[in-house]
Design an enzyme around this catalytic site. Sequence first.
Site, short mmCIF file in Angstrom:
data_model
loop_
_atom_site.label_atom_id
_atom_site.label_comp_id
_atom_site.label_asym_id
_atom_site.label_seq_id
_atom_site.Cartn_x
_atom_site.Cartn_y
_atom_site.Cartn_z
CB ALA A 168 -7.76 -39.08 33.98
CD GLU A 169 -12.23 -40.05 36.41
OE1 GLU A 169 -12.87 -39.34 37.19
OE2 GLU A 169 -11.04 -40.36 36.58
#
Length: 641
Positions: free
Chosen positions: A322-323
């Site tokens: 996830a970013e």
Amino acid sequence: MPNKVVSSRDAAALVHSGDTVTTSGFVGAGVPDCLLNALADRHAEAGHPRDLTLIFAAGQGDGKGRGLDRLCAPGLVSRVIGGHWGLIPALAARAVRGEIAGWNFPQGVISHLYRDIAAGKPGTLTHVGLDTFVDPRLGGGRISEAAAEDLVELVTIAGVERLFYHALPIDVALLRGSTADERGNITMEREALILDNLAQAMAVKNSGGVVIVQVDQIVAARSLCARDVEIPGALVDAVVEAPPEQHPQTYASQYNRYFTGRYRAPEGGVAPLSLDIRKVIARRCAFELPIGGVVNLGIGMPEGVAAVAAEEGLLDHVTLTAEPGVIGGQPASGLDFGAAINTEAIIAQNQQFDFYDGGGLDMACLGMAEADQLGNVNVSRFGTRLAGSGGFINISQNARKLVFAGSFTAGGLDVRPGAGRLEIRSEGRARKFIEAVQQITFSGPRARRLRRPVLFVTERCVLQLDPDGLRLVEIAPGIDPDRDILPLMGFAPLMDLPTGMDARIFTDAPMGLRDDLLEIPLSRRVHFDPGKDILFVNLSRMTIRDLADIRAVRQRVEAELSGLGRRVDVVVNYDLFRIDERIQQDWAEMVGDLESRLYRQVTRYSTSAFLRRRLGETLEPRRRQTIYDSEAAARAALRQT
């Protein structure tokens, strides 16, 4: 050095009218609520500070008043540059109405901008945002006419278009950690994410500003392990000890030890999703997971892919990310989104975007609110509702393969999956496949130019981005396209003979996807497509152990082409291919024989640079290079010969 511990009220007094303020946080993780509350309270009581400029990379809020929406009072903030706005509806509404000047920039761009400001650079130069609403030719990221300044410009470097995002000095950082000593050194051992705290602190310090950090405990000076310090005390001006209710780990979890990365959750600790529309869509997306690859899962509908991967036993065979910086494990959902359990690493957000922007993702699964006939996608703006792009632009522009996930219609849609079929009980009121999207968050034409594979997955069908537009390629069992698909689209998709979506997707039992993805029989690995006139040989994840395995591959290729009477073009997938070193020469001789007898042109691909080099040494001592990093590149090379 003086003791840097102060009250939240005294910390808020360090913020002056006209300051530019940056804050930490991602959704509900790492948000400095104690500092935000103190700042809002001071403005309410004293009428100042006023006219602040707010800059943030990731959305920080719960959609119900917490987070950055605490700063929505008239007069407090006059200018905002933000990545994701969907969880701060009050502040977003003021930007849409033009009451404040607002810009929406890609999350990763703002994350990188912190580093560039810290380094004294004039701004951030990147390809991210081209051909989207951030491009100056399409609005420059402005939310309303109140955003009069040009904060991003189109430039050409060495004949290539780029976007240049202007740097600005930042006066105040409101950040968050776990433990501080009296000298201001900050650790983050109980936080779910590291985020951009260090880069933000450096940017503010080098701008001559003030860095304020809230923590949940204070210890004596010089008592912290230097290896654990994430923000050095030399960068910190003030520390505030926050009460527990203003320092939850996320907005959904007061404290989850597994989110820290210091503990592993027991296997099977997360219950499987119930069979509903979300799981149906997530299951079909999971069929696209690249075994051995690195994947980003976006917020919303794609969150379910992690749960499906866990249920199907795939988490050990794919790296989910996830970013905000989590790598590996199982990403969380809802207001825990951004955190993850059983991670392999938690890195800084700006470093994660370095990897993403450079093309490190093998696949991304992202949400889809609107799509049009050109393949453009909008997830950022819908009339007066501002969601913002978040990391969507960085991820969608740079992942090697894209899967957009979302329901086919919206607003009242009620479907019933079961017994291998899908039943639509009540149709949604709003169409999602329309003639033209309101705002371009993802550019279909750009993806086509770059030959990027793109799928659109819904509960009832799958569409594919082709050179000529969107093509309907799969239909769910129980769905009539003339009743349930075509009349509900704002354009006519391309369509030949769509196949059926796998019936297991609509059955309330594990699908056995692990065996499908890991153990592909040879009969399914070699396929001649007469329409494309290409032989596809899928050796992905295959191990060649002895001469019998080599003979089996040769015989399968010969059988597939028997009776054709002519040579054909060939594309070979060598992703995660393994071969015993003792028989490498035998393999090369077999390949050479097939090329001399049956192949016209052959290209190969693998996402592994190591494997591409090794294959080059084995297969190509006498040939030009034909090993590429993606199927799209390999097929494009065929067209150029």
